[in-house]
Structure formats: structure tokens, C-alpha cells
Motif scaffolding. Structure first.
Motif, PDB file in Angstrom:
ATOM      1  N   TYR A  35     -48.797  39.403  16.834  1.00  0.00           N
ATOM      2  CA  TYR A  35     -49.008  38.025  17.282  1.00  0.00           C
ATOM      3  C   TYR A  35     -48.892  37.933  18.813  1.00  0.00           C
ATOM      4  O   TYR A  35     -48.226  38.764  19.458  1.00  0.00           O
ATOM      5  N   GLU A  36     -49.546  36.909  19.364  1.00  0.00           N
ATOM      6  CA  GLU A  36     -49.670  36.810  20.831  1.00  0.00           C
ATOM      7  C   GLU A  36     -48.734  35.792  21.465  1.00  0.00           C
ATOM      8  O   GLU A  36     -48.398  35.880  22.628  1.00  0.00           O
ATOM      9  N   ASN A  37     -48.363  34.767  20.710  1.00  0.00           N
ATOM     10  CA  ASN A  37     -47.559  33.683  21.277  1.00  0.00           C
ATOM     11  C   ASN A  37     -46.067  34.049  21.235  1.00  0.00           C
ATOM     12  O   ASN A  37     -45.481  34.176  20.157  1.00  0.00           O
ATOM     13  N   PRO A  38     -45.426  34.224  22.406  1.00  0.00           N
ATOM     14  CA  PRO A  38     -44.030  34.654  22.392  1.00  0.00           C
ATOM     15  C   PRO A  38     -43.073  33.597  21.840  1.00  0.00           C
ATOM     16  O   PRO A  38     -41.901  33.893  21.595  1.00  0.00           O
ATOM     17  N   ASN A  39     -43.583  32.370  21.618  1.00  0.00           N
ATOM     18  CA  ASN A  39     -42.726  31.315  21.059  1.00  0.00           C
ATOM     19  C   ASN A  39     -42.615  31.404  19.539  1.00  0.00           C
ATOM     20  O   ASN A  39     -41.854  30.667  18.920  1.00  0.00           O
ATOM     21  N   LYS A 198     -48.798  37.392  24.962  1.00  0.00           N
ATOM     22  CA  LYS A 198     -49.338  36.757  26.167  1.00  0.00           C
ATOM     23  C   LYS A 198     -48.186  36.177  26.986  1.00  0.00           C
ATOM     24  O   LYS A 198     -47.095  35.931  26.456  1.00  0.00           O
ATOM     25  N   ARG A 199     -48.458  35.892  28.224  1.00  0.00           N
ATOM     26  CA  ARG A 199     -47.458  35.226  29.054  1.00  0.00           C
ATOM     27  C   ARG A 199     -47.158  33.842  28.462  1.00  0.00           C
ATOM     28  O   ARG A 199     -48.069  33.160  27.979  1.00  0.00           O
ATOM     29  N   ALA A 200     -45.908  33.432  28.525  1.00  0.00           N
ATOM     30  CA  ALA A 200     -45.508  32.156  27.902  1.00  0.00           C
ATOM     31  C   ALA A 200     -46.278  30.975  28.488  1.00  0.00           C
ATOM     32  O   ALA A 200     -46.601  30.020  27.778  1.00  0.00           O
ATOM     33  N   GLU A 201     -46.609  31.060  29.777  1.00  0.00           N
ATOM     34  CA  GLU A 201     -47.289  29.910  30.419  1.00  0.00           C
ATOM     35  C   GLU A 201     -48.687  29.698  29.840  1.00  0.00           C
ATOM     36  O   GLU A 201     -49.272  28.637  30.017  1.00  0.00           O
ATOM     37  N   HIS A 202     -49.233  30.695  29.150  1.00  0.00           N
ATOM     38  CA  HIS A 202     -50.566  30.559  28.555  1.00  0.00           C
ATOM     39  C   HIS A 202     -50.504  30.195  27.070  1.00  0.00           C
ATOM     40  O   HIS A 202     -51.530  30.207  26.386  1.00  0.00           O
ATOM     41  N   CYS A 203     -49.296  29.919  26.568  1.00  0.00           N
ATOM     42  CA  CYS A 203     -49.142  29.661  25.123  1.00  0.00           C
ATOM     43  C   CYS A 203     -48.495  28.308  24.862  1.00  0.00           C
ATOM     44  O   CYS A 203     -47.715  27.808  25.682  1.00  0.00           O
ATOM     45  N   HIS A 204     -48.810  27.768  23.691  1.00  0.00           N
ATOM     46  CA  HIS A 204     -48.189  26.504  23.292  1.00  0.00           C
ATOM     47  C   HIS A 204     -46.757  26.733  22.851  1.00  0.00           C
ATOM     48  O   HIS A 204     -46.466  27.752  22.223  1.00  0.00           O
ATOM     49  N   PRO A 205     -45.883  25.758  23.149  1.00  0.00           N
ATOM     50  CA  PRO A 205     -44.553  25.842  22.516  1.00  0.00           C
ATOM     51  C   PRO A 205     -44.694  25.636  21.004  1.00  0.00           C
ATOM     52  O   PRO A 205     -45.657  24.985  20.567  1.00  0.00           O
ATOM     53  N   ILE A 206     -43.820  26.204  20.225  1.00  0.00           N
ATOM     54  CA  ILE A 206     -43.844  25.966  18.772  1.00  0.00           C
ATOM     55  C   ILE A 206     -42.519  25.311  18.409  1.00  0.00           C
ATOM     56  O   ILE A 206     -41.449  25.866  18.676  1.00  0.00           O
ATOM     57  N   LEU A 251     -37.553  37.190  30.297  1.00  0.00           N
ATOM     58  CA  LEU A 251     -37.243  35.749  30.265  1.00  0.00           C
ATOM     59  C   LEU A 251     -38.266  34.936  31.069  1.00  0.00           C
ATOM     60  O   LEU A 251     -38.881  34.010  30.521  1.00  0.00           O
ATOM     61  N   PRO A 252     -38.525  35.279  32.345  1.00  0.00           N
ATOM     62  CA  PRO A 252     -39.501  34.457  33.082  1.00  0.00           C
ATOM     63  C   PRO A 252     -40.938  34.620  32.591  1.00  0.00           C
ATOM     64  O   PRO A 252     -41.703  33.652  32.604  1.00  0.00           O
ATOM     65  N   VAL A 253     -41.318  35.796  32.151  1.00  0.00           N
ATOM     66  CA  VAL A 253     -42.731  36.021  31.801  1.00  0.00           C
ATOM     67  C   VAL A 253     -43.024  35.648  30.351  1.00  0.00           C
ATOM     68  O   VAL A 253     -44.043  35.025  30.052  1.00  0.00           O
TER      69      VAL A 253
END
Ligand code: SF4
Length: 317
Positions: A35-39, A198-206, A251-253
Motif C-alpha cells: 500500500y502507498e498511503n502511510p496513514n 508515498k510521502r505523507a503530504e501527497h496522501c489523504h489522512p485516514i 516522521l517528517p516524510v
């Protein structure tokens, strides 16, 4: 068996539920670690899956009795490692012989165990020791296990590339063609799971719903039911190659994905006395699934084999 829901945003996987004796059910939810979304949290996806009306109605009025988690080595044909090393061999699921579309690996585990045993027997009769069981590797190359995995080799990569719906149709056509002896002239590539985030800034929060304590639960009370034990004096089995990477990079990425992909809440980002983020490893909670070694985007976690027999230990199985 279910496929897809509640996973979204290109994440794949599915659930299983089996009835057992004495009104018990064994159920689980598999989230592919590509999966791609780190959230995303595989544990929370399972809690949501249990709330589906068809699953919920089976569980209602019941009692949670056990919990566990593990990574399934499902890379198949393209991911089978070298099968032998001096004095040992990889068999069954440890070598990744599960047939994903059949959701089955017991038969390949038994067969590869038999092939390794035959090679070991030959070695013992010839009074060899601590050498490599090359005969086992040759037996695998000529076995129906290899052929069975070869036929389904494009299923995972097709779903990864084209998504659940189209990927499943392409996989089905591929498998039927192979069964009709029409050999597919290509083998799709697999990508390492850790490289997919993917970088968190490119993903939706879940946002996951709070556990209701009836059908869905929190991680720590689940870990308590896993019957996992660690001897106090056993060596640390979760090691960081570089202790600064979790806070400085992950953490930041990637918004600290270990706090979500670990199904036992082992990894936490807390604040130190100065109010700065600090990475905390609650190793005693570990249920030995090995996800952290596979999914850490910096490949900074070294999962060392813990002492044997530590669990999870499932009752009634
Ligand atoms: S620490 Fe790693 S191996 Fe242990 S439960 Fe968490 S993800 Fe699994």
C-alpha cells in the motif's frame, strides 16, 4: 472470503472467516503491504471490515478470545529465495510458497518439506554434514510446486498495477490461458513493499472510527490476548540500524508509519522532556509478525529472529 473493502486508494487485500467447532469463528484480514498511503493502518482496516453487516451479524453476541498477526510471504514465483544454506533449508511459507489466488499454501508447504527431508536423508546416509542441500533446490525446480506458482505469477503484480477490478480480470484471463496450455510470454515485475510508500503530504489522512469494544477493539487489549511472551533476558530483537532515522526521516516524510503498520503498537512517537519527538520501541508488545522489517520505508529496522515459542499462541487450533 472477501476482497477489497474497506481498503481504498489502491490498497489491496481481503478477509477470511471460517466456522469452527463449538460456535467459534476464526477470522482475519489481509492487507497487502504494497500500500502507498502511510496513514493506512492494517489493524484498523480489519476493525472496519468486522463492522460490515455480513461479518458483524456473525460476531454479535460473541466474545473475542484470541488475537495474532503475521506477514504472509506471498511474492510467489518471482520472490522465491535461494532455498538452502549450510546446514539448513527454507521450506513452506518461510520460502514464500503460498498460492495467492487459491488462498492456499499447506499443500506446497508439505511438498517442499518432503523434498527437503528427502535431500536431508540422502545427506545423512552419505554422512555429509553442514553442507548445502542442493538436491532440494533441484527437486523444487522440477516440481509441481514451481509449476503451480509459475502459472499464477502475474496475479499479484497485475492487481498491484491495474487495481482490484481490472487486475483481477487480467489475472483470471492469464490463469485460464495457462491452464489451456497457452503460455503467457511475459512475467510482470514485483516491487519491494517498502519502496511503495508515498510521502505523507501527497496522501489523504485516514480517520478510523473509535473501537466499540463489542465488535472492534484497540490494539493493546488485543495484544494481551495473543499469548505472546518474551523472556526478560533475551537479546533485543528489534534493532535500528540508525537510531536517528525514525525522527529525522520517517516522521517528517512519511508521518511515522510504524506507529500504524505495526499491529501491536510497538512503535510510538512520544515527546521527550524538551518536548521534542522521540521514537519509542515497546518491544515487549511485539507479536512477531515481521511487518516492520518489510515495510519500513528507510529499511532501517532489523528484525532479528526472537527466541522460539514466544507466541502468538492460538488456543483451540
Ligand atoms: S514490532 Fe514489527 S514484528 Fe513486532 S508486531 Fe510490530 S510490526 Fe510486527
Amino acid at each position: 472470503h472477501t476482497q477489497g473493502w474497506p481498503l481504498s486508494e489502491g490498497a489491496n487485500g481481503g478477509g477470511f472467516l471460517y466456522h469452527q467447532a463449538d460456535n467459534q469463528v476464526a477470522l482475519g484480514f489481509v492487507t497487502w503491504l504494497n500500500y502507498e498511503n502511510p496513514n493506512l493502518s492494517p489493524f484498523e482496516e480489519m476493525q472496519r471490515w468486522k463492522q460490515h453487516p455480513e461479518i458483524r451479524k456473525i460476531l454479535e453476541g460473541g466474545k473475542r478470545v484470541s488475537y495474532g498477526a503475521r506477514a504472509i510471504n506471498d511474492g510467489g514465483f518471482q520472490a522465491v529465495p535461494k532455498l538452502y544454506f549450510p546446514g539448513g533449508a527454507l521450506i513452506g511459507c518461510s520460502a514464500g510458497f503460498v498460492n495467492v489466488p487459491r488462498i492456499k499454501g499447506t499443500h506446497t508447504a508439505m511438498k517442499t518439506g518432503m523434498m527437503a527431508a528427502e535431500a536431508a536423508y540422502e545427506a545423512i546416509v552419505a554422512e555429509r554434514e553442514s553442507d548445502e542441500l542442493t538436491a532440494y533446490g533441484t527437486a523444487y525446480e522440477n516440481s509441481w510446486v514451481r509449476e503451480e506458482l509459475r502459472v499464477v505469477r502475474n496475479v499479484l503484480p497485475a492487481v498491484e498495477k491495474y487495481g482490484d477490478f481490472l487486475g483481477t480480470i487480467i489475472s483470471g484471463i492469464n490463469m485460464w490461458a495457462e491452464h489451456l496450455k497457452i503460455k503467457m510470454p511475459f512475467t510482470m515485475k514485483l516491487h519491494p513493499d517498502w519502496s511503495r510508500l508515498k510521502r505523507a503530504e501527497h496522501c489523504h489522512p485516514i480517520v478510523y472510527p473509535k473501537p466499540d469494544g463489542v465488535i472492534s477493539f484497540d490494539r493493546l487489549s488485543s495484544v494481551f490476548l495473543s499469548n505472546t511472551n518474551h523472556e526478560e533476558d533475551q537479546p533485543v530483537h528489534l534493532q535500528l540500524k540508525d537510531p536517528s532515522i525514525p525522527v529525522d526521516v520517517n516522521l517528517p516524510v512519511f508521518a511515522g508509519p510504524s506507529a500504524r503498520y505495526c499491529p501491536a503498537g510497538v512503535y510510538e512517537f512520544v515527546e521527550d522532556e524538551a518536548g521534542k519527538p522521540k521514537f519509542q520501541i515497546n518491544a515487549q508488545n511485539c507479536v512477531h509478525c515481521k511487518t516492520c522489517d518489510i515495510k519500513d520505508p528507510s529499511q532501517n529496522i532489523n528484525w532479528v529472529v526472537p527466541e522460539g515459542g514466544g507466541g502468538p499462541n492460538y488456543p483451540n487450533m
